[in-house]
Design a protein around this motif. Structure first.
Motif, PDB file in Angstrom:
ATOM      1  N   VAL A  82       7.083 -16.758 -92.046  1.00  0.00           N
ATOM      2  CA  VAL A  82       6.662 -17.662 -93.115  1.00  0.00           C
ATOM      3  C   VAL A  82       7.761 -18.676 -93.413  1.00  0.00           C
ATOM      4  CG1 VAL A  82       6.122 -17.792 -95.577  1.00  0.00           C
ATOM      5  CG2 VAL A  82       5.007 -16.075 -94.140  1.00  0.00           C
ATOM      6  N   THR A  83       9.009 -18.222 -93.422  1.00  0.00           N
ATOM      7  CA  THR A  83      10.135 -19.129 -93.669  1.00  0.00           C
ATOM      8  C   THR A  83      10.178 -20.219 -92.601  1.00  0.00           C
ATOM      9  OG1 THR A  83      11.418 -17.375 -94.730  1.00  0.00           O
ATOM     10  CG2 THR A  83      12.640 -19.270 -93.896  1.00  0.00           C
ATOM     11  N   LYS A 130       7.163 -22.693 -93.073  1.00  0.00           N
ATOM     12  CA  LYS A 130       7.351 -23.595 -94.206  1.00  0.00           C
ATOM     13  C   LYS A 130       8.454 -24.615 -93.950  1.00  0.00           C
ATOM     14  CE  LYS A 130       5.424 -20.628 -97.809  1.00  0.00           C
ATOM     15  NZ  LYS A 130       5.640 -19.906 -99.094  1.00  0.00           N
ATOM     16  N   ASP A 136       1.916 -24.766 -89.980  1.00  0.00           N
ATOM     17  CA  ASP A 136       1.422 -24.923 -91.342  1.00  0.00           C
ATOM     18  C   ASP A 136       0.495 -26.137 -91.395  1.00  0.00           C
ATOM     19  OD1 ASP A 136       1.034 -25.439 -94.034  1.00  0.00           O
ATOM     20  OD2 ASP A 136       3.162 -25.333 -94.566  1.00  0.00           O
ATOM     21  N   ASN A 185       1.639 -29.442 -92.887  1.00  0.00           N
ATOM     22  CA  ASN A 185       2.790 -30.118 -92.306  1.00  0.00           C
ATOM     23  C   ASN A 185       2.356 -30.895 -91.064  1.00  0.00           C
ATOM     24  OD1 ASN A 185       5.234 -30.748 -90.877  1.00  0.00           O
ATOM     25  ND2 ASN A 185       6.298 -29.205 -92.092  1.00  0.00           N
ATOM     26  N   LEU A 197       1.535 -16.633 -96.378  1.00  0.00           N
ATOM     27  CA  LEU A 197       1.766 -18.075 -96.457  1.00  0.00           C
ATOM     28  C   LEU A 197       1.550 -18.609 -97.868  1.00  0.00           C
ATOM     29  CD1 LEU A 197       0.189 -19.617 -93.230  1.00  0.00           C
ATOM     30  CD2 LEU A 197       2.574 -19.809 -93.964  1.00  0.00           C
ATOM     31  N   LYS A 221      -3.114 -22.234 -98.197  1.00  0.00           N
ATOM     32  CA  LYS A 221      -2.389 -22.419 -96.943  1.00  0.00           C
ATOM     33  C   LYS A 221      -3.212 -21.857 -95.790  1.00  0.00           C
ATOM     34  CE  LYS A 221       1.796 -24.104 -98.045  1.00  0.00           C
ATOM     35  NZ  LYS A 221       2.477 -25.224 -97.354  1.00  0.00           N
TER      36      LYS A 221
END
Length: 339
Positions: A18-19, A22, A40, A43, A133, A137
């Motif tokens: 997840v890090t 993101k 994502d 993004n 997420l 998301k």
């Protein structure tokens, strides 16, 4: 994957993934069908990176993966009752629904179209990742392989394909289905099959209590994942032959001293007279579920060997084999051989 990553707990791996997502990175993750390469959805730069890594044409849409059925109307609009019925019955599962996109879906996900492919995968790691997420998301994700090549059904396949180009690979073991999702779109509330896959058409028809139309019978320019004539292809030439002709083709290649992989489902006795030092027999399950589960892994393994070509015994014409027939037809599209 690094040794440190392999020792992390599942929760730690999900948090790390997840890090990365993101931060605009890509993560490969397991589903019940094949492994996906996710970004994502909010993004745009990360989504563009997916197209670059795969070598995927920008007008070829991605599938949006999310976690909860009730979020369907966040990602889509004008949803027909038949779509809700299929979603509630088959999700999580290997079914993708093509629907008018909402404003939350960027056009670079859909290949510039006003429709979007949506699904909820049936894999605990994929679902855990999607839930972690956060609210509103999702992951935009194609299969985690070079465009047009064989889809990956294990984490090792992804690593062999991309190596360090992928920021992280979540290992969920072999995919239990092994073929991509069934794709359904809707026209005037009627269901249309765009791609056969992990859910047989008959089950969808039983749920809807209506026949599903074939894309070929409609005048539509809708683009869907996996819809190109040549797709799912190994580097090694692949030919599909009816049972009554495949022996003749194998003998022809053997006379020329060419090393051949013969992939069959109807049993070893039938092919015993053509197996020799040049012609190697690989038996597949005689049921469509088992065959589908093994197909891509088998093609990948044989593609790494030194074969001149793969000869594949054509699957039965029974509707249960439709998805397998579709994949083999596309995998062999660029091969044109005449006896």
């Amino acid at each position: 994957m690094s040794n440190r990553e392999s020792l992390l707990s599942l929760n730690d791996k999900i948090t790390a993934a997840v890090t990365l997502l993101k931060a605009g990175k890509n993560v490969a993750f397991p589903t019940e069908t094949v492994y996906g390469l996710g970004a994502d959805i909010t993004n745009v730069s990360a989504i563009n990176q997916i197209f670059e890594i795969k070598g995927r044409p920008i007008d070829h849409p991605l599938i949006v993966h999310f976690a909860e059925v009730h979020l369907l109307d966040y990602w889509a609009i004008d949803i027909p009752d038949s779509a809700w019925l299929l979603a509630e019955h088959f999700w999580p599962g290997p079914l993708t629904l093509i629907l008018p996109k909402s404003s939350h879906v960027p056009l670079n996900v859909t290949g510039g179209q006003n429709t979007v492919g949506l699904r909820i995968p049936d894999h605990p790691i994929a679902l855990a990742l999607l839930k972690a997420l956060g609210e509103n998301k999702a992951l935009a994700a194609p299969s985690a392989n070079r465009f047009g090549r064989i889809s990956p059904t294990s984490a090792n396949h992804v690593y062999e394909e991309f190596g360090s180009e992928v920021s992280m690979i979540l290992d969920g073991g072999p995919c239990k289905v092994g073929l991509e999702s069934t794709i359904i779109s809707f026209y005037n509330s009627e269901a249309i099959l765009l791609r056969p896959g992990g859910i047989p058409v008959e089950l969808l028809e039983e749920t809807l209590k209506q026949k599903i139309k074939l894309k070929e019978n409609l005048n539509t320019s809708l683009r869907a994942p996996g819809g190109l004539s040549s797709h799912y292809a190994p580097v090694t030439a692949l030919e599909v032959w009816p049972t009554e002709y495949i022996q003749q083709r194998a003998q022809q290649l053997n006379k020329n001293g060419l090393r051949t992989a013969l992939i069959a489902w109807s049993g070893s006795d039938y092919f015993s007279q053509v197996t020799n030092e040049n012609t190697h027999l690989f038996l597949m399950p005689a049921d469509p579920i088992g065959y589908g589960h093994q197909l891509y892994a088998t093609l990948r393994e044989l593609d790494q060997d030194d074969f001149f070509c793969m000869l594949v015994e054509a699957p039965p014409t029974d509707p249960a084999w439709l998805a397998i027939s579709d994949r083999l037809q596309r995998a062999s599209y660029k091969t044109s051989i005449h006896l």
